[in-house]
Design a protein around this motif. Structure first.
Motif, short mmCIF file in Angstrom:
data_model
loop_
_atom_site.label_atom_id
_atom_site.label_comp_id
_atom_site.label_asym_id
_atom_site.label_seq_id
_atom_site.Cartn_x
_atom_site.Cartn_y
_atom_site.Cartn_z
N GLU A 245 -0.62 7.39 16.66
CA GLU A 245 0.52 6.82 15.94
C GLU A 245 0.09 5.61 15.10
O GLU A 245 0.53 5.44 13.96
N ASP A 246 -0.79 4.77 15.69
CA ASP A 246 -1.31 3.62 14.94
C ASP A 246 -2.06 4.08 13.70
O ASP A 246 -1.94 3.49 12.63
N PHE A 247 -2.84 5.15 13.87
CA PHE A 247 -3.62 5.68 12.75
C PHE A 247 -2.69 6.16 11.64
O PHE A 247 -2.89 5.85 10.47
N GLU A 248 -1.63 6.90 12.04
CA GLU A 248 -0.67 7.40 11.03
C GLU A 248 0.01 6.25 10.31
O GLU A 248 0.23 6.29 9.09
N LEU A 249 0.35 5.21 11.08
CA LEU A 249 0.99 4.04 10.49
C LEU A 249 0.08 3.39 9.45
O LEU A 249 0.50 3.05 8.34
N LEU A 250 -1.19 3.27 9.82
CA LEU A 250 -2.17 2.66 8.92
C LEU A 250 -2.35 3.51 7.67
O LEU A 250 -2.47 2.99 6.55
N GLN A 251 -2.36 4.85 7.85
CA GLN A 251 -2.45 5.76 6.70
C GLN A 251 -1.27 5.53 5.76
O GLN A 251 -1.44 5.47 4.54
N ILE A 253 0.61 2.89 5.47
CA ILE A 253 0.50 1.57 4.82
C ILE A 253 -0.48 1.66 3.66
O ILE A 253 -0.21 1.15 2.57
N GLY A 254 -1.61 2.34 3.88
CA GLY A 254 -2.61 2.49 2.83
C GLY A 254 -2.03 3.23 1.62
O GLY A 254 -2.23 2.83 0.48
N LYS A 255 -1.26 4.28 1.91
CA LYS A 255 -0.64 5.07 0.84
C LYS A 255 0.31 4.20 0.03
O LYS A 255 0.31 4.24 -1.20
N LEU A 257 0.21 1.07 -0.35
CA LEU A 257 -0.53 0.04 -1.09
C LEU A 257 -1.55 0.67 -2.05
O LEU A 257 -2.32 -0.03 -2.70
N SER A 258 -1.54 2.02 -2.11
CA SER A 258 -2.49 2.75 -2.95
C SER A 258 -3.94 2.36 -2.68
O SER A 258 -4.70 2.04 -3.59
N CYS A 259 -4.31 2.36 -1.41
CA CYS A 259 -5.70 2.05 -1.07
C CYS A 259 -6.07 2.81 0.21
O CYS A 259 -5.22 3.39 0.87
N ALA A 260 -7.36 2.79 0.54
CA ALA A 260 -7.81 3.39 1.79
C ALA A 260 -7.33 2.51 2.95
O ALA A 260 -7.21 1.30 2.78
N PRO A 261 -7.07 3.13 4.14
CA PRO A 261 -6.56 2.34 5.28
C PRO A 261 -7.41 1.10 5.56
O PRO A 261 -6.88 0.04 5.84
N GLU A 262 -8.75 1.25 5.46
CA GLU A 262 -9.61 0.11 5.80
C GLU A 262 -9.54 -1.00 4.74
O GLU A 262 -10.02 -2.09 4.96
N GLU A 263 -8.91 -0.70 3.59
CA GLU A 263 -8.77 -1.72 2.55
C GLU A 263 -7.39 -2.36 2.55
O GLU A 263 -7.06 -3.20 1.69
N ALA A 264 -6.55 -1.93 3.54
CA ALA A 264 -5.15 -2.38 3.53
C ALA A 264 -5.03 -3.90 3.63
O ALA A 264 -4.23 -4.52 2.93
N LEU A 265 -5.84 -4.53 4.48
CA LEU A 265 -5.74 -5.98 4.66
C LEU A 265 -6.03 -6.71 3.36
O LEU A 265 -5.29 -7.63 2.98
#
Ligand SMILES: [Zn+2]
Length: 405
Positions: A245-251, A253-255, A257-265
């Motif tokens: 669920e955390d992974f989906e949430l991060l995905q 958020i990335g979407k 913000l138009s970026c990869a999940p690891e670039e969300a911060l």
């Protein structure tokens, strides 16, 4: 006669034969899909675990009856079922997915409590295994992130070692001599649970047979509950589900913000910096606009018989941010009073040059007595927000009238 507890000897027992001793009508039972008729069933032996010691009860079936609840009553285990059952031999079947999940969470709790105690001297005062959330309450200083990470790492290391989980029996004194820490008030022979070289604790719950079956352990948030610290955790399949669920949430958020999940911060930092910069330039633009508007309004508005200039305006379809700088600018001119409201938001700002000599705080008080809202200020400058923006003009007219009195 006490019910024989089959889960004490074999917590992996899923189906069992038993003799039905009693089946009597019980109070109707509330289920998520409505209240249903219910019966109380006593068996000579059972594999159904009753709610106790922080572990929720089992569900399942006895013959064709659904088991709705299981609880302890003195030495008996009472099964609440949704059908009347006939005397004789019956077969019980435990809802295994639910029970095994409880075994994973419960054994994981033992392991986590042992790590908090042994490594950081934090004793567990209680725990709760919920349908969604499992928690341990710790006493002592606040566990830092380092403590939480350390406990998670140490507990998972013991999971990977796949140590046996043993059950021991003995009197309180015998168990104490073997290192059982917890004070026990029960008399007679007690049951203790032991993870080799990690922990011995008195417990009547159901456990997995080796630490490997706990599966991955995740330690979550920590919050203050009265004098203690409540730490969330999840084990096994639950930990996997939560991580998913955390992974989906991060995905997501990335979407967004138009970026990869690891670039969300980094993307959030950038968006916040941009927002702050926009806010600054908006404030500067509002100040310039306020100065220009104020100069125009002063020029267009004549003074009244008392020598005061009253500028009353209901702003609409304009930025509410303009209200404050505009009133401030207007009040810089001698003998000038500004009464401004914003129609969409119900915001209200009154300001005057001290030479105008009115008491705006008192006028606002009277206005709010007629048109409800919250606000306040000084003799020369007040702000308020009306409960109903639709009454903005009414509040403005009221203030104008009060000024003329
Ligand atoms: Zn236990």
């Amino acid at each position: 006669m006490a019910t024989h507890r089959l889960y004490y000897e074999d917590s992996y027992l899923q189906t069992f034969q038993a003799r039905l001793l009693q089946c009597i009508p019980a109070a109707p039972f509330a289920t998520p899909s409505g209240t249903v008729p219910a019966w109380e069933v006593l068996l000579d032996r059972t594999a159904f675990y009753p709610t106790s010691g922080g572990q929720p009860n089992d569900l399942g079936q006895i013959q064709n009856a659904r088991v709705l609840d299981v609880h302890d009553e003195n030495d008996d285990i009472v099964h609440i079922v949704d059908q009347e059952l006939q005397a004789g031999e019956v077969q019980g079947c435990v809802d295994w997915a639910r029970r095994f999940d409880h075994m994973q969470q419960h054994t994981g709790q033992h392991l986590l409590s042992a790590m908090f105690q042994e490594r950081y001297g934090l004793p567990t005062v209680s725990f709760h295994l919920g349908a969604e959330l499992c928690t341990i309450d710790l006493r002592g200083p606040e566990p830092t992130d380092d403590v939480l990470h350390g406990v998670q790492r140490a507990a998972n290391a013991i999971v990977f070692e796949d140590r046996p989980v043993n059950v021991r029996y003995g009197t309180a004194d015998e168990l104490a001599a073997q290192g059982v820490r917890k004070e026990v008030e029960r008399q007679g022979i007690l049951r203790a649970i032991e993870m080799e070289a990690a922990d011995v604790q008195p417990c009547g719950g159901t456990h997995v047979k080796s630490t490997g079956q706990i599966g991955l352990i995740l330690v979550g948030r920590c919050s203050k509950i009265r004098q203690d610290w409540r730490v969330e955790f999840a084990c096994g399949a639950r930990a996997g589900r939560l991580a998913g669920e955390d992974f989906e949430l991060l995905q997501a958020i990335g979407k967004r913000l138009s970026c990869a999940p690891e670039e969300a911060l980094a993307a959030i930092d950038k968006a916040q910096r941009e927002r702050d910069a926009h806010f600054k330039s908006l404030r500067a633009a509002m100040q310039q606009l306020a100065e220009a508007r104020a100069a125009l309004m002063i020029r267009e508005t004549a003074c009244g018989p008392d020598g005061c200039r009253v500028i009353a305006q209901a702003l609409q379809e304009e930025n509410a941010e303009l209200l404050l700088p505009l009133a401030t600018e207007l009040a810089k001119t001698e003998r000038t009073i500004a009464l401004l409201v914003h129609k969409e938001t119900g915001q209200l700002v009154f300001g005057q040059h001290p030479s105008a000599g009115k008491d705006l705080a008192n006028i606002l008080k009277k206005v709010l007595a007629d048109v409800p809202g919250k606000g306040g200020g000084t003799r020369d400058f007040v702000r308020a927000k009306l409960a109903d923006p639709a009454r903005s003009v009414e509040a403005l007219e009221g203030a104008k009238k009060l000024l003329g009195e």
